[in-house]
Design a protein around this motif. Structure first.
Motif, PDB file in Angstrom:
ATOM      1  N   ASN B 132     -11.607  26.709   3.915  1.00  0.00           N
ATOM      2  CA  ASN B 132     -11.603  25.493   3.109  1.00  0.00           C
ATOM      3  C   ASN B 132     -10.364  25.534   2.209  1.00  0.00           C
ATOM      4  N   TYR B 133      -9.344  24.778   2.584  1.00  0.00           N
ATOM      5  CA  TYR B 133      -8.074  24.821   1.849  1.00  0.00           C
ATOM      6  C   TYR B 133      -8.132  24.027   0.547  1.00  0.00           C
ATOM      7  N   ALA B 459      -3.571  31.529   0.727  1.00  0.00           N
ATOM      8  CA  ALA B 459      -2.705  30.366   0.970  1.00  0.00           C
ATOM      9  C   ALA B 459      -2.749  29.498  -0.283  1.00  0.00           C
ATOM     10  N   PRO B 460      -1.743  28.644  -0.493  1.00  0.00           N
ATOM     11  CA  PRO B 460      -1.845  27.716  -1.630  1.00  0.00           C
ATOM     12  C   PRO B 460      -3.045  26.789  -1.430  1.00  0.00           C
ATOM     13  N   LEU B 461      -3.817  26.565  -2.479  1.00  0.00           N
ATOM     14  CA  LEU B 461      -4.976  25.690  -2.371  1.00  0.00           C
ATOM     15  C   LEU B 461      -4.572  24.274  -2.759  1.00  0.00           C
ATOM     16  N   PHE B 462      -5.179  23.311  -2.108  1.00  0.00           N
ATOM     17  CA  PHE B 462      -4.804  21.920  -2.390  1.00  0.00           C
ATOM     18  C   PHE B 462      -5.123  21.524  -3.821  1.00  0.00           C
ATOM     19  N   LEU B 463      -6.250  22.031  -4.311  1.00  0.00           N
ATOM     20  CA  LEU B 463      -6.643  21.673  -5.666  1.00  0.00           C
ATOM     21  C   LEU B 463      -5.585  22.103  -6.670  1.00  0.00           C
ATOM     22  N   GLU B 464      -5.113  23.347  -6.541  1.00  0.00           N
ATOM     23  CA  GLU B 464      -4.169  23.843  -7.549  1.00  0.00           C
ATOM     24  C   GLU B 464      -2.737  23.366  -7.282  1.00  0.00           C
ATOM     25  N   THR B 465      -2.452  22.965  -6.053  1.00  0.00           N
ATOM     26  CA  THR B 465      -1.086  22.560  -5.726  1.00  0.00           C
ATOM     27  C   THR B 465      -0.877  21.051  -5.902  1.00  0.00           C
ATOM     28  N   TYR B 466      -1.893  20.266  -5.481  1.00  0.00           N
ATOM     29  CA  TYR B 466      -1.666  18.815  -5.400  1.00  0.00           C
ATOM     30  C   TYR B 466      -2.627  17.971  -6.247  1.00  0.00           C
ATOM     31  N   TYR B 467      -3.362  18.610  -7.115  1.00  0.00           N
ATOM     32  CA  TYR B 467      -4.266  17.905  -8.022  1.00  0.00           C
ATOM     33  C   TYR B 467      -3.453  16.839  -8.755  1.00  0.00           C
ATOM     34  N   ASN B 468      -3.956  15.611  -8.779  1.00  0.00           N
ATOM     35  CA  ASN B 468      -3.128  14.554  -9.361  1.00  0.00           C
ATOM     36  C   ASN B 468      -4.025  13.420  -9.854  1.00  0.00           C
ATOM     37  N   ILE B 469      -4.487  13.527 -11.086  1.00  0.00           N
ATOM     38  CA  ILE B 469      -5.368  12.486 -11.612  1.00  0.00           C
ATOM     39  C   ILE B 469      -4.883  12.008 -12.975  1.00  0.00           C
ATOM     40  N   ASN B 484       0.411  22.179  -9.178  1.00  0.00           N
ATOM     41  CA  ASN B 484       1.677  22.849  -9.443  1.00  0.00           C
ATOM     42  C   ASN B 484       2.170  23.473  -8.137  1.00  0.00           C
ATOM     43  N   GLN B 485       3.345  23.038  -7.695  1.00  0.00           N
ATOM     44  CA  GLN B 485       3.862  23.545  -6.421  1.00  0.00           C
ATOM     45  C   GLN B 485       4.659  24.832  -6.587  1.00  0.00           C
ATOM     46  N   HIS B 486       4.685  25.353  -7.797  1.00  0.00           N
ATOM     47  CA  HIS B 486       5.484  26.567  -8.030  1.00  0.00           C
ATOM     48  C   HIS B 486       4.629  27.740  -8.493  1.00  0.00           C
ATOM     49  N   LEU B 487       3.350  27.671  -8.200  1.00  0.00           N
ATOM     50  CA  LEU B 487       2.470  28.773  -8.613  1.00  0.00           C
ATOM     51  C   LEU B 487       2.740  30.000  -7.751  1.00  0.00           C
ATOM     52  N   ASN B 488       2.485  31.157  -8.306  1.00  0.00           N
ATOM     53  CA  ASN B 488       2.506  32.364  -7.477  1.00  0.00           C
ATOM     54  C   ASN B 488       1.175  32.451  -6.745  1.00  0.00           C
ATOM     55  N   LEU B 489       1.203  32.879  -5.501  1.00  0.00           N
ATOM     56  CA  LEU B 489      -0.037  32.930  -4.728  1.00  0.00           C
ATOM     57  C   LEU B 489      -0.864  34.150  -5.118  1.00  0.00           C
ATOM     58  N   LEU B 490      -2.167  33.931  -5.185  1.00  0.00           N
ATOM     59  CA  LEU B 490      -3.088  35.021  -5.511  1.00  0.00           C
ATOM     60  C   LEU B 490      -2.862  36.183  -4.534  1.00  0.00           C
ATOM     61  N   THR B 491      -2.658  37.363  -5.069  1.00  0.00           N
ATOM     62  CA  THR B 491      -2.276  38.504  -4.224  1.00  0.00           C
ATOM     63  C   THR B 491      -3.117  39.722  -4.568  1.00  0.00           C
TER      64      THR B 491
END
Lengths: 191, 719
Positions: B132-133, B459-469, B484-491
């Protein structure tokens, strides 16, 4: 929005509650394991294999190929089947002859025997073992996939959690033995 | 107290019962009176034969077989995962679960139900990701397959993205489906009905043409009612009637079309396998599903989640080259009739690898991978007013190259496995490298030592990358919610040691000890005030947090077979420490506002240098698979599952700060399941299934339903 940090006492209490039960469970786990450690009982699979080996003697004709008063079953490679065969040998005979169980460690050691059981634990190749089987009169029984095809006379296999056996009629007749049609009917024939 | 006595009493009877069974085993001398036919009909059991052998596996892994699932009476794939060591399975409502491998849940704490469950487990069906992305994890009810389709479930614990791709961070669950193994007709059908109007019906029909070509079509259906009425209300800390919080009739019907329903779903699948020759084969799978469940999402009350999806999966193998291409498309509504909770989505996966074998004991597999996922809410949300979650079509993709090597030396005693994978996502733009080094050393045929060092990323999650309200607060003031499209990915980095031993012919032990460190958590942070011509915007944007979570733990599992008795207990003990945790989702640059009362001292950096414990993962959890094959027809199975106390912290905790609301204190759970089955003529099995026999009524998940005792009965047919 008002923010809240869980206070230290709360964390500490939770921590204590958290550890108490886990430790109890852990202790219980080890207790169970120690209690359920298996007694030295032989594996049921080898009980059945030993019984099979004994029953095969009713369906194989050695004709005049059994010298002396003893019926020898050899085993190459360590196997739990030995103690089971020893058990059978205490009370049973084959063709009115006493059953003797002999353990061989390497192919060179293989001496005269009417049955040679090739343990799946032996590290020697089947070809090397068969090459050392002395002359005629030895029924080879193995327990590894594909061994009947490779020359063993009889090979145990497992189908749906049950033991079945493959028979290689060429291997049986090459050893100078005759298998009854009843045995071949029950066996999975491998050419 | 009564519970403890029952527990202790139960476990202590096992050794005696098992020893009793052992005593009654037939001796060789006794068996030698049996005919060959009779000997051929005695079932045999041993450790290596009842379990898919994972003895040599370099990673921590478990295989749950179809036979075990059937004997244990599992009613769903999720429930079957309770048979696996190192997996935490919590029920939200009847039949709906969250599944966490080794915890890593509720991180950061107090964030909200989006992240109460683990989001870093990669679930696949026949190597096809069903991740679930949106916010990570798995929408389990949307799997098109059910237990009638399952041959086995393979579970890998620990980061394994280098081998399986992003999101294999806590581990991997790969559901392998059945193929008709024997020539001719293949039929599997089962049906069961039980308490809470739980009805399950599955069927598969297949044919195998001379081992060359095989085909299966299958279908599955489940319906389950909730174990209680009412909906949990945080403010009053009580379950309240539905009409007290949705007063509008039409809205209520849209949001809660079936208030008593926990789950209703169906799925269908078709599979074609064609073995062209020894070196070439192809398989094509396609299917779909439709589901309606009531479970927990990011809303105040239980929500109705709706989903319809379709998939296709093609796998081909030609002379060591593997090609897999899969596509999933559908519509998802995690919270029905909530304005911003509906979208179309699709995901594409293409994998190409080449298996180069036997170059001086070295196997090398280079490969390429492409993954893309798209979410689009334009059709359902008023995009002009920014009422959707994304308000547009957004996509995330990655191109990756990987290389795996497997080297055996010293007569196969030492095995070295290395894998590396380089991912280039569209956002964030930086390159991500995940790796895995594993070594196994066989002290003898019966004792194996292991070590694994690995790194994996989500992988980047849609919620954290493209949330837009956009939420209007008042004249000239709006809240902007932004991804935010510049987050560091959970590692996650992991170091693990393991031992496997065949102590006896009928006793295997598997021990693993692991330490992990996970960084790059994110949260929506109250940022600086942004002034535009139209007014002022208070910006809430996803940002990296300084939080680091370190886990340490171990799992022991034992597999013991004594004749017709099998005992497989497993237990995991673990602890997670959080470093630099701050509950303040506020930037130091934020203005003083009701959302950020003192940003200078209460901000995301306020926890720097601190250590706290993550209380959400139970410190101890595990279970056992205890099977008595009483006769060749009658089988009795016990499969207890337990979790020690745990505390989930939701965002409501920060709102009410009373230690009650938003704090789910779960007292130790003990769930005892019992299955009795009787098989006629090898094909037809009747069974009675008892779940949660001691009726443990502790809620397992924040805002979830109280679980109940469940009894069901049914029939299983296999041909």
């Amino acid at each position: 929005m008002i923010k809240y940090i869980p206070n230290k006492n709360y964390l500490l209490d939770s921590w204590q509650i958290k550890w108490k039960i886990p430790l109890q469970l852990l202790m219980m786990f080890f207790l169970i394991c120690s209690f359920t450690l298996p007694p030295d009982e032989d594996n049921e699979e080898y009980n059945i294999k030993a019984a099979f080996i004994y029953r095969f003697t009713n369906y194989i004709d050695w004709d005049s190929l059994i010298p002396g008063k003893e019926f020898t079953i050899g085993i190459i490679g360590s196997s739990p089947v030995k103690s089971q065969l020893d058990e059978i040998a205490k009370t049973k005979t084959v063709k009115d002859k006493k059953i003797i169980i002999v353990q061989f460690n390497k192919p060179e050691d293989i001496g005269p025997c009417q049955i040679l059981f090739i343990s799946q634990k032996t590290s020697f190749h089947l070809g090397d073992i068969l090459a050392k089987v002395p002359g005629k009169g030895t029924l080879t029984i193995s327990e590894k996939e594909g061994y009947a095809k490779k020359g063993a006379a009889i090979n145990f296999i497992e189908v749906d959690n049950k033991l079945k056996f493959e028979a290689n009629p060429k291997g049986i007749s090459a050893a100078g033995l005759k298998a009854s049609s009843q045995l071949l009917k029950l066996a999975i024939i491998v050419e | 107290m009564r519970f403890k006595l029952l527990l202790i009493g139960f476990f202590f009877t096992i050794p005696f019962v098992s020893h009793g069974l052992g005593d009654s085993l037939s001796t060789a001398a006794h068996l030698s009176d049996f005919s060959l036919e009779e000997l051929m009909n005695i079932p045999i059991y041993s450790v290596s034969k009842t379990e898919e052998s994972t003895f040599d596996a370099p990673l921590s892994s478990t295989v749950i077989t179809r036979e075990e699932i059937k004997k244990a009476g599992c009613t769903s794939i999720m429930e079957a995962l309770r048979l696996c060591p190192g997996v935490i399975v919590r029920e939200e409502t009847n039949g709906n679960y969250t599944v966490d491998i080794r915890g890593l849940d509720d991180l950061p704490p107090n964030l909200g139900v989006y992240f109460l469950a683990n989001s870093t487990t990669l679930v696949m069906i026949d190597d096809r990701p069903v991740y679930n992305y949106l916010h990570g994890g798995t929408f389990w009810e949307t799997l098109p397959v059910d237990l009638n389709d399952v041959e086995k479930i393979e579970v890998v614990r620990g980061p394994a993205a280098a081998m399986y791709g992003p999101n294999a961070e806590s581990g991997v669950i790969n559901i392998i489906t059945r193929k008709p193994e024997k020539k001719g007709l293949y039929i599997v059908a089962n049906a069961q009905y039980g308490r809470y109007n739980t009805g399950i019906a599955n069927a598969s029909l297949g044919y195998n043409f001379k081992d060359k070509f095989s085909v299966i079509v299958s279908g599955n259906f489940q319906t389950r009612e909730r174990t209680q009425s009412g909906y949990y209300n945080v403010a009053s800390n009580q379950f309240i009637p539905i009409d007290s919080f949705v007063t509008n009739d039409s809205l209520r019907k849209a949001r809660y079309p079936n208030p008593n329903l926990a789950m209703r779903k169906y799925g269908y699948n078709a599979l074609f396998n064609y073995k062209i020759n020894k070196n070439a084969s192809i398989s094509v799978q396609a299917g779909g599903q439709n589901s309606q469940v009531q479970d927990i999402f990011a809303n105040e009350f239980l929500t109705t989640a709706l989903s319809t999806s379709y998939y296709a999966n093609i796998k081909a193998r030609v002379y060591g080259v593997d090609l897999q291409a899969s596509y999933l498309t559908g519509t998802q509504t995690p919270a029905a009739a909530n304005d911003n909770q509906k979208w179309n989505f699709n995901s594409t996966d293409i994998l190409l690898d080449y298996h180069i074998t036997q170059v001086k004991n070295l196997d090398i597999t280079p490969g390429l991978s492409y993954r893309r996922s798209v979410y689009d809410d334009r059709k359902y949300a008023n995009v002009a007013n920014m009422e959707g979650l994304f308000n547009g079509r957004v996509e995330s993709y990655t191109f990756a190259a990987f290389l795996r090597g497997d080297y055996k030396l010293f007569q196969d005693k030492l095995r070295l496995v290395a894998a590396g994978r380089l991912d280039k996502f569209n956002a964030p733009s930086k390159l991500y490298f995940s790796w895995q080094f594993a070594a196994t050393y066989k002290l003898s045929e019966k004792h194996l030592l292991r070590i694994v060092e690995s790194r994996a990323n989500r992988a980047p999650l849609f919620l954290e990358t493209y949330y837009n309200i956009t939420i209007p607060l008042g004249p000239g003031l709006e809240i902007l919610g932004l991804g935010n499209q510049h987050l560091n990915l959970l590692t996650t980095d992991m170091l693990e040691f393991g031992y496997r031993g065949k102590i006896r012919e009928n006793l295997e032990v598997d021990i693993e000890i692991f330490g992990t460190s996970t960084k790059n958590f994110t949260n929506v942070i109250v940022g600086a005030l942004d002034s535009t011509a139209a007014g002022k915007n208070l910006v809430f944007q996803f940002q990296d947090l300084p939080l680091v979570a370190r886990q340490i733990g171990g799992t022991i599992s034992v597999n013991y077979v004594l004749g017709k008795f099998q005992f497989k207990p497993y237990i995991t003990i673990q602890h997670t420490t959080l470093f630099n945790y701050s509950p303040y989702a506020v930037s130091p640059n934020a203005p003083v506002s009701p959302f950020s009362p003192s940003p200078a001292t209460q901000n995301i950096n306020s926890g720097m240098g601190t250590q706290t414990s993550n209380l959400a993962t139970p410190t101890v959890y595990g279970g056992a698979y205890i099977n008595f094959q009483i006769t060749s027809h009658l089988n009795l199975n016990f499969n207890p599952y337990f979790m020690s106390q745990y505390t989930q912290l939701d965002n409501d905790n920060l709102t009410y700060h009373d230690g009650i609301r938003g704090v789910e204190n779960v007292t130790p759970k003990f769930i005892m399941n019992v299955m009795i089955s009787y098989t006629f003529f090898k094909k037809l099995t009747l069974f009675a299934n008892f779940k949660n026999c001691f009726s443990d009524k502790t809620r397992e998940f924040y805002r979830g339903d109280i679980p109940g005792f469940m009894v069901s009965g049914g029939v299983n047919f296999e041909f």
